[in-house]
Design a protein around this motif. Structure first.
Motif, PDB file in Angstrom:
ATOM      1  N   ARG A 109       1.313  -0.801   0.035  1.00  0.00           N
ATOM      2  CA  ARG A 109       0.420   0.100   0.215  1.00  0.00           C
ATOM      3  C   ARG A 109       0.927   1.322   0.312  1.00  0.00           C
ATOM      4  O   ARG A 109       2.010   1.350   0.480  1.00  0.00           O
ATOM      5  CB  ARG A 109      -0.591   0.237   1.276  1.00  0.00           C
ATOM      6  CG  ARG A 109      -1.754  -1.252   1.197  1.00  0.00           C
ATOM      7  CD  ARG A 109      -2.697  -0.465   2.317  1.00  0.00           C
ATOM      8  NE  ARG A 109      -3.100  -2.134   3.140  1.00  0.00           N
ATOM      9  CZ  ARG A 109      -4.090  -3.215   3.842  1.00  0.00           C
ATOM     10  NH1 ARG A 109      -3.428  -1.414   5.610  1.00  0.00           N
ATOM     11  NH2 ARG A 109      -4.349  -3.419   4.752  1.00  0.00           N
ATOM     12  N   HIS A 145       2.702  -2.564   5.402  1.00  0.00           N
ATOM     13  CA  HIS A 145       2.012  -2.731   3.842  1.00  0.00           C
ATOM     14  C   HIS A 145       2.720  -2.298   3.584  1.00  0.00           C
ATOM     15  O   HIS A 145       2.588  -2.484   2.660  1.00  0.00           O
ATOM     16  CB  HIS A 145       0.681  -2.884   4.025  1.00  0.00           C
ATOM     17  CG  HIS A 145       0.151  -3.889   4.717  1.00  0.00           C
ATOM     18  ND1 HIS A 145      -0.410  -4.869   3.728  1.00  0.00           N
ATOM     19  CD2 HIS A 145      -1.262  -4.020   5.287  1.00  0.00           C
ATOM     20  CE1 HIS A 145      -1.174  -6.003   4.747  1.00  0.00           C
ATOM     21  NE2 HIS A 145      -1.614  -5.401   5.819  1.00  0.00           N
ATOM     22  N   ASP A 175      -1.529  -9.763   3.597  1.00  0.00           N
ATOM     23  CA  ASP A 175      -3.458 -10.136   4.178  1.00  0.00           C
ATOM     24  C   ASP A 175      -3.529 -11.402   2.871  1.00  0.00           C
ATOM     25  O   ASP A 175      -3.482 -10.992   2.246  1.00  0.00           O
ATOM     26  CB  ASP A 175      -4.127  -8.916   4.886  1.00  0.00           C
ATOM     27  CG  ASP A 175      -3.667  -7.865   5.365  1.00  0.00           C
ATOM     28  OD1 ASP A 175      -2.909  -8.428   5.805  1.00  0.00           O
ATOM     29  OD2 ASP A 175      -4.714  -7.000   4.909  1.00  0.00           O
ATOM     30  N   GLU A 195      -5.046 -11.117  13.946  1.00  0.00           N
ATOM     31  CA  GLU A 195      -5.660 -10.707  12.823  1.00  0.00           C
ATOM     32  C   GLU A 195      -4.960 -12.222  11.986  1.00  0.00           C
ATOM     33  O   GLU A 195      -3.209 -11.768  11.942  1.00  0.00           O
ATOM     34  CB  GLU A 195      -4.902  -9.225  12.390  1.00  0.00           C
ATOM     35  CG  GLU A 195      -5.101  -8.156  12.129  1.00  0.00           C
ATOM     36  CD  GLU A 195      -5.003  -7.134  11.500  1.00  0.00           C
ATOM     37  OE1 GLU A 195      -4.303  -7.663  10.812  1.00  0.00           O
ATOM     38  OE2 GLU A 195      -5.707  -5.686  11.811  1.00  0.00           O
ATOM     39  N   HIS A 222      -2.413 -11.447   8.846  1.00  0.00           N
ATOM     40  CA  HIS A 222      -2.185 -10.784   8.285  1.00  0.00           C
ATOM     41  C   HIS A 222      -0.839 -11.614   8.526  1.00  0.00           C
ATOM     42  O   HIS A 222      -0.007 -11.962  10.046  1.00  0.00           O
ATOM     43  CB  HIS A 222      -2.007  -9.470   9.521  1.00  0.00           C
ATOM     44  CG  HIS A 222      -0.557  -8.585   8.902  1.00  0.00           C
ATOM     45  ND1 HIS A 222      -1.514  -7.210   8.285  1.00  0.00           N
ATOM     46  CD2 HIS A 222       0.569  -8.286   9.054  1.00  0.00           C
ATOM     47  CE1 HIS A 222      -0.284  -6.383   8.092  1.00  0.00           C
ATOM     48  NE2 HIS A 222       0.909  -7.054   8.889  1.00  0.00           N
TER      49      HIS A 222
HETATM   50 ZN   LIG Z   1      -2.717  -6.375   7.037  1.00  0.00          ZN
END
Ligand SMILES: [Zn+2]
Length: 399
Positions: free
Chosen positions: A280, A313, A320, A363, A366
């Motif tokens: 990202r 990210h 993910d 999570e 992740h």
């Molecule tokens: Zn993530």
């Protein structure tokens, strides 16, 4: 290339040690000074008089006064921790002393004599704040009242463990403050938590990462990527590896290669992992976070989504993963990853029960690429990346 680097490194070390030693190369007219006493006890090194200035042996005096002295080779820095809770810094050969962050300048610099550091007498008074300093023809007498109130007991608790390898002298005040705040924690627990940064609130005093392209970079709520940071070494993933929603999914070079290897191995075992999010940009993360704040509120957004600059990210080293078989935690793909991810250098980054360290809710989807060696240790020790970083990467340079 390696050879060149080694040569550069050697010359850096050479230059550094030269700076340290150069003070003693100067021509001084040196004569032996006085017997030094602290509260009536003789210190087993005399002072010296150089060009009519009185110098005292720094380590010997500091230690006699109950301070602990550390040294950092890189910049010839002496760091002393006093029984009053003061942190005193001094670079050998300089005329500056820094007491609790406050800089004090003197006329004469310290010198190296017979392998020991000698500081001008006025530096002692500034650094350890004695009650009286008396000279006569034979001796130099330093006097200081030693108090023993509650605060001094707390400082003593901290100083008692200052010899342990995970004790960072430069965090002295933070250890003291956290010990005051959490009186029920053992000193080892205090040190462990402060080393992880847990004495600060998330996002408080965030440090900008110096080497954001390092494979072992730690990005979390305490460590922030520099503004405008971008990952360039990115590889586009084939559609078959992703949720195939028309978007582009990118991972950083080696993280990409190992991910493909891992995904293919899972496929051979009859499983299907689909990438749901990968690299990202800073702007993308900003929009993501802001949207989350708008829809779910700030507290909830901070539990699940990173603020811009604080997301793994953005490094292209995190991914993910989803499955078509429902809630990821209960899928065979998740089970497979739990067993095999570390073999490919990937770790479950936000595990259950470690939210207080990572700052994120559990999570299961992740994963972070850290390389096979680090991943293996993290897997075997059952620790978070924060703990791994504090234990294996963070450099304790003061000895
Ligand atoms: Zn993530």
């Amino acid at each position: 290339m390696k050879k060149l680097l080694a040569m550069i490194m050697t010359s850096i070390i050479f230059v550094t040690s030269l700076t340290c030693v150069s003070v003693s190369c100067q021509e001084f007219e040196t004569r032996l000074g006085f017997v030094v006493e602290f509260n009536g006890e003789t210190i087993d090194s005399a002072s010296v008089i150089i060009n009519n200035t009185h110098y005292v042996p720094l380590r010997k005096v500091f230690e006699k006064m109950g301070a602990y002295v550390f040294y950092r080779n890189r910049d010839c820095q002496v760091l002393a921790l006093s029984r009053d809770g003061d942190t005193i810094r001094h670079i050998v050969g300089s005329n500056i002393i820094i007491v609790n962050g406050e800089q004090k300048e003197f006329e004469n610099p310290s010198v190296l004599e017979n392998g020991g550091t000698y500081i001008p007498i006025e530096m002692v008074s500034a650094a350890l704040n004695p009650d009286r300093i008396l000279y006569d023809n034979q001796q130099l007498n330093i006097q200081k009242y030693l108090f023993n109130n509650n605060y001094h007991k707390i400082i003593k608790d901290v100083l008692d463990v200052c010899g342990s390898s995970n004790f960072y002298p430069e965090r002295f005040q933070r250890y003291i403050d956290y010990h005051v705040k959490m009186p029920d924690y053992s000193m080892q627990e205090v040190i462990f938590r402060v080393n992880l940064g847990l004495d600060y609130s998330f996002y408080e005093n965030a440090t900008t990462i110096e080497q954001p392209y390092d494979l072992l970079v730690l990005v979390n709520k305490y460590f922030k990527l520099p503004e405008g940071y971008e990952q360039y070494n990115l590889v586009k993933m084939g559609r078959e590896y992703t949720v195939n929603d028309g978007k582009q999914y990118l991972l950083a070079g080696v993280a990409y290669e190992k991910y493909i290897e891992m995904s293919d191995a899972a496929k051979k075992d009859g499983l299907s992992m689909k990438v749901l999010s990968a690299y990202r940009t800073e702007n993308y993360q900003r929009n993501l976070y802001n949207n989350k704040v708008r829809t779910t509120g700030k507290v909830n957004a901070d539990n699940y989504s990173a603020r811009p600059g604080h997301s793994e990210h953005q490094t292209g080293l995190a991914v993910d993963i989803s499955s078509t078989k429902g809630t990821f935690e209960y899928t065979p793909e998740f089970k497979w990853l739990q067993k095999h991810a570390h073999e490919y250098g990937y770790i479950l980054r936000y595990p259950k029960g470690k939210e207080w360290i990572t700052g994120y809710s559990y999570e299961p989807w992740h994963y972070r690429y850290v390389g096979v060696d680090a991943a293996k240790i993290i897997y075997e020790e059952g620790i978070t990346y924060e703990e791994y970083y504090a234990k294996y990467i963070s450099q304790n340079e003061f000895r």
